[in-house]
Enzyme design. Structure first.
Site, PDB file in Angstrom:
ATOM      1  CE1 TYR A  77      -3.112   3.647   8.226  1.00 21.75           C
ATOM      2  CE2 TYR A  77      -3.104   5.209   6.410  1.00 21.75           C
ATOM      3  CZ  TYR A  77      -2.801   4.895   7.725  1.00 21.75           C
ATOM      4  OH  TYR A  77      -2.183   5.808   8.525  1.00 21.75           O
TER       5      TYR A  77
ATOM      6  CD  GLU B 116      -2.398  -1.270   2.827  1.00 26.85           C
ATOM      7  OE1 GLU B 116      -2.515  -0.203   3.463  1.00 26.85           O
ATOM      8  OE2 GLU B 116      -2.832  -2.361   3.227  1.00 26.85           O
TER       9      GLU B 116
ATOM     10  CE  LYS C 229       9.636   7.024   5.480  1.00 28.32           C
ATOM     11  NZ  LYS C 229      10.078   7.312   6.829  1.00 28.32           N
TER      12      LYS C 229
ATOM     13  CB  CYS D  22      24.648  44.988   8.913  1.00 29.01           C
ATOM     14  SG  CYS D  22      24.025  43.886   7.632  1.00 29.01           S
TER      15      CYS D  22
ATOM     16  CB  CYS E 263      27.936  42.965   4.299  1.00 26.24           C
ATOM     17  SG  CYS E 263      26.188  42.780   4.634  1.00 26.24           S
TER      18      CYS E 263
ATOM     19  CB  CYS F 294      28.238  41.244   7.533  1.00 28.03           C
ATOM     20  SG  CYS F 294      27.919  42.973   7.868  1.00 28.03           S
TER      21      CYS F 294
ATOM     22  CB  CYS G 296      25.466  47.024   5.656  1.00 26.70           C
ATOM     23  SG  CYS G 296      26.821  46.060   6.331  1.00 26.70           S
TER      24      CYS G 296
ATOM     25  CE  LYS H  35       5.389   5.100   6.614  1.00 22.61           C
ATOM     26  NZ  LYS H  35       5.288   6.499   6.967  1.00 22.61           N
TER      27      LYS H  35
ATOM     28  CG  ASP I 262       4.729  12.383   4.025  1.00 23.62           C
ATOM     29  OD1 ASP I 262       4.635  12.155   5.246  1.00 23.62           O
ATOM     30  OD2 ASP I 262       5.652  13.030   3.521  1.00 23.62           O
TER      31      ASP I 262
HETATM   32  S1  IVH Z   1      -0.768   0.836   8.772  1.00 26.59           S
HETATM   33  C1  IVH Z   1       0.153  -1.179  12.697  1.00 26.59           C
HETATM   34  N1  IVH Z   1      -0.914   1.690   6.304  1.00 26.59           N
HETATM   35  O1  IVH Z   1       2.622   5.410   8.516  1.00 26.59           O
HETATM   36  C2  IVH Z   1       0.216  -0.453  11.426  1.00 26.59           C
HETATM   37  N2  IVH Z   1       0.098   3.124   7.904  1.00 26.59           N
HETATM   38  O2  IVH Z   1       5.009   4.674  10.062  1.00 26.59           O
HETATM   39  C3  IVH Z   1      -0.548   0.788  11.424  1.00 26.59           C
HETATM   40  N3  IVH Z   1       0.792   5.301   7.014  1.00 26.59           N
HETATM   41  O3  IVH Z   1       1.269   5.970  11.684  1.00 26.59           O
HETATM   42  C4  IVH Z   1      -0.338   1.663  10.251  1.00 26.59           C
HETATM   43  N4  IVH Z   1       0.107   4.952   4.964  1.00 26.59           N
HETATM   44  O4  IVH Z   1       0.407   7.401   9.727  1.00 26.59           O
HETATM   45  C5  IVH Z   1      -0.501   1.962   7.558  1.00 26.59           C
HETATM   46  N5  IVH Z   1      -1.177   2.317   4.094  1.00 26.59           N
HETATM   47  C6  IVH Z   1      -0.771   2.601   5.336  1.00 26.59           C
HETATM   48  C7  IVH Z   1      -0.165   3.834   5.657  1.00 26.59           C
HETATM   49  C8  IVH Z   1       0.267   4.051   6.976  1.00 26.59           C
HETATM   50  C9  IVH Z   1       0.675   5.820   5.784  1.00 26.59           C
HETATM   51  C10 IVH Z   1       1.402   6.014   8.154  1.00 26.59           C
HETATM   52  C11 IVH Z   1       0.575   6.045   9.403  1.00 26.59           C
HETATM   53  C12 IVH Z   1       1.405   5.368  10.452  1.00 26.59           C
HETATM   54  C13 IVH Z   1       2.787   5.517   9.892  1.00 26.59           C
HETATM   55  C14 IVH Z   1       3.700   4.448  10.416  1.00 26.59           C
END
Ligand code: IVH
Length: 690
Positions: free
Chosen positions: A232, A121, A320, A438, A414, A432, A417, A123, A125
């Site tokens: 999620y 899934e 990540k 300044c 600078c 400076c 000034c 992630k 932000d």
């Molecule tokens: S599952 C026990 N699914 O990532 C697992 N988290 O680093 C609970 N996040 O606090 C989280 N997308 O804010 C899950 N598809 C996703 C996510 C996700 C973003 C964030 C969430 C979590 C953090 C963990």
């Protein structure tokens, strides 16, 4: 309305009673609820009428008159929410190797040689949320907080477009869904453009904008911002009706909750790796920021067997993405002048979209960095954006260098000034020498002076300081404290006219009043904040604290410095000879002493109070901060830790007692895990210091 000239005493008394109530209501709406319903002009009219009536009938002035009331009402905090099922976080990995290790460890734990099915899934932000439905009715929303206790954001979630308030289908009696609230890249850019135009705070990225919009005591502000959300996972559920993550996602989608269309099922290692590569390719064209992929073991029974480590599940991990990069032209190298006169080069870039965010400036660090990377104006450069960090110039594409671009000559004067800019031996920065003459340094010092860890004067933001400086309204810190007096209407005998701040664009009676109240409040200041506010080179909040602890009163500190009594200063653990030299030089500058003496006439510097709590858990312990803190700045956190008797170290070792891990903590956190150092969250830390 009525004619004030012919008003009777009885009418005036009635009118004053009415005004006292109306103005109080408007004040509460403005100060307490952040939700004014009168505009400045309407409010001013009420106040002026009140003043005029009181001037005419002084004996009718009420005890609860608005003219007597001082001090804004205190804002209430978010209510706390107990999360029955904690909201956990995920462990991070950064490479395919680590992904392989993760899959292996899952298999080993389950004692299985078969392929395990995972979901992959994006992630998101943003900011995680939890929403509890009782009998299908949305009844409580929460942030993650420390995982166990969150903040009540029920009203804020309700105003997000498409957030379901009722669930039509039959759902478990107690049904808590969890997911992420976020802001699309487009909405983020629109919001920032609007805020910039209105001289309001801009956000550094969509995530911060989402957090700032959701965590509002006034849900109206949340409503004005465009927020989105997806689901999620789940929390408390009275009767779980799914057997896998995939089934859960389908179930919530059937109830009308948005789920990410890029969620996938991966049957083997290869599909997991491919899902990473393919999402990474699409990343910058997605309408929202993602910072990686979350892999979760699909089968709930296997999840149950795998269970949890302290804060993270064994059945899921976050992979990540590396920082996002782009190539663009460097149009100019601008040299900025900071508070201490440091000349910092900034790259002006041909604006470029880096992962969906428009970047037009990047940091170049210092003179040597430009030389080392041989960066020249006109070059094509690789720039990189990662989370909160200011975009950086990573490298130059030398083969794209067409003409004979001249080497960049770092200025020796600078740019603000014209004073000499010199670079001391073994210093990386050129400075400076103009001091307070300044303008750039003076403005930066003023900004520092009013900042949160110093005098903390709300209402004097960067833009206001800049404008007031240019217009000569505030030139030195002392001018801040005469502002109110200078804003009084001129009397007949005076040639000085009022500043009439109320009449400035974007200001009104209320905001001016709020500013004066903030200034008034700031006049009582702790010793460490005062020392920090002076803006002495190298003296950050933590050092200011150490000095305060050592000298107890400002007078004894200042006298020692004027007498150049270095011995005692250097004996402080954490103050080296170079820093001591800067401090003594500061106090032997006539101009600085003059400002300090003027200031001491109006501000009250409290003596150092000592360690706040010797019973605290961190008393005498060595702590290390890592990652991004969300409720405190690093400096605040450090000085709090010191105030509670802890030592703050920069790196993790066997001597570390606690690591306080904020968001996106990296290598220090891993090191702490390796060494078995106790790791606590920002919220745990706040509990210790509150
Ligand atoms: S599952 C026990 N699914 O990532 C697992 N988290 O680093 C609970 N996040 O606090 C989280 N997308 O804010 C899950 N598809 C996703 C996510 C996700 C973003 C964030 C969430 C979590 C953090 C963990």
């Amino acid at each position: 309305m009525f004619d004030i000239k012919n008003i009777t005493e009885i009418e005036a008394a009635q009118q004053l009673e009415f005004l006292a109530k109306e103005i109080e209501k408007a004040d509460i709406a403005y100060y307490q609820n952040d939700a004014p319903y009168l505009d400045d002009a309407q409010y001013d009219k009420l106040r002026r009428l009140n003043d005029a009536l009181e001037a005419k009938f002084p004996h009718l002035i009420r005890d609860d008159s608005p003219s007597k009331r001082v001090g804004a009402l205190v804002k209430s905090e978010f209510k706390k929410v107990e999360l029955k099922v904690p909201m956990l976080s995920l462990a991070d990995i950064f490479s395919q190797e680590e992904l392989k290790d993760f899959i292996l460890s899952v298999k080993r734990f389950l004692n299985s040689s078969d392929d395990i099915v995972f979901t992959s899934e994006p992630k998101m932000d943003g900011l995680s949320f939890s929403a509890l439905y009782v009998n299908g009715i949305f009844s409580r929303g929460s942030t993650r907080g420390d995982g166990k206790i969150g903040e009540d954001i029920t009203e804020n979630l309700k105003v997000i477009k498409g957030f379901p308030l009722y669930l039509e289908k039959d759902v478990p009696e107690r049904f808590e869904v969890r997911g992420e609230v976020f802001m699309s890249k487009e909405d983020f850019l629109t919001l920032n453009a609007k805020n910039e135009e209105e001289h309001k705070k801009t956000f550094s990225n969509p995530r911060n904008a989402a957090a700032g919009s959701l965590r509002q005591l006034d849900a109206k502000i949340t409503q004005e911002r465009n927020l989105s959300f997806i689901v999620y996972t789940w929390g408390e559920v009275s009767d779980i009706r799914w057997n896998s993550q995939e089934e859960f996602l389908n179930y919530v989608a059937s109830l009308g909750f948005p789920v990410n269309p890029y969620n996938k099922i991966c049957h083997n290692d290869k599909e997991l790796m491919d899902s990473f590569d393919s999402l990474m390719m699409q990343r910058s064209s997605l309408p929202y920021d993602i910072d990686g992929i979350v892999y979760k073991v699909n089968d709930l029974e296997l999840q149950r067997r795998l269970g949890f480590l302290t804060r993270t599940p064994r059945w899921a991990i976050a992979h990540k993405f590396p920082a996002e990069q782009a190539i663009t032209r460097l149009n100019n190298i601008r040299v900025q002048v900071g508070r201490t006169g440091a000349l910092t080069p900034v790259a002006d870039l041909e604006p470029i979209n880096v992962g969906g965010v428009l970047v037009s400036h990047a940091t170049l660090h210092n003179e040597d960095e430009i030389k080392r990377k041989d960066i020249r104006v006109g070059d094509m450069v690789v720039i990189q954006r990662a989370g909160d960090v200011i975009p950086q110039v990573v490298s130059v594409l030398k083969d794209k260098r067409t003409d004979d671009l001249p080497e960049f000559q770092f200025p020796h004067f600078c740019p603000e000034c014209g004073a000499h800019a010199i670079r001391e031996e073994d210093e990386a920065v050129r400075r400076c020498t103009g001091g307070l003459s300044c303008p750039a340094q003076a403005v930066e010092r003023l900004k520092h002076f009013v900042s949160r860890e110093a005098f903390n004067i709300e209402g004097l933001g960067d833009k206001v300081i800049e404008d007031f400086y240019i217009e000569g309204i505030i030139k030195t810190p002392f001018d801040i404290f005469t502002l109110e007096q200078r804003n009084q209407p001129a009397d007949l005998f005076s040639s000085v006219s009022s500043l009439e701040l109320e009449k400035r664009e974007g200001w009104g009676t209320k905001s001016v009043k709020k500013l004066f109240e903030a200034i008034e409040k700031s006049k009582n200041i702790s010793l460490q904040k005062f020392i920090y506010a002076l803006g002495i080179r190298q003296v950050g909040a933590a050092t200011a604290y150490l000095i305060a602890r050592h000298y107890h009163s400002f007078n004894s500190f200042m006298n020692a410095m004027i007498q150049k009594d270095l011995q005692l200063l250097i004996s402080i653990d954490g103050v080296g000879p170079a820093m001591a030299k800067d401090i003594v030089e500061f106090f032997n500058e006539e101009h600085n002493l003059f400002i300090i003496r003027e200031l001491l006439k109006v501000v009250h510097v409290e003596d150092f109070e000592g360690i706040e709590n010797t019973n605290s858990e961190i008393f005498g312990k060595t702590v290390v901060f890592t990652g991004t803190l969300t409720s405190l700045t690093r400096n605040e956190a450090k000085s709090k830790a010191l105030a509670f008797g802890a030592k703050v170290a920069g790196s993790v070792s066997a001597h570390t007692d606690y690591v306080i891990a904020g968001e996106n903590a990296g290598s220090k956190l891993s090191k702490a895990q390796e060494l078995g150092v106790k790791i606590i969250s920002e919220d745990d830390f706040i509990k210790i210091i509150s």
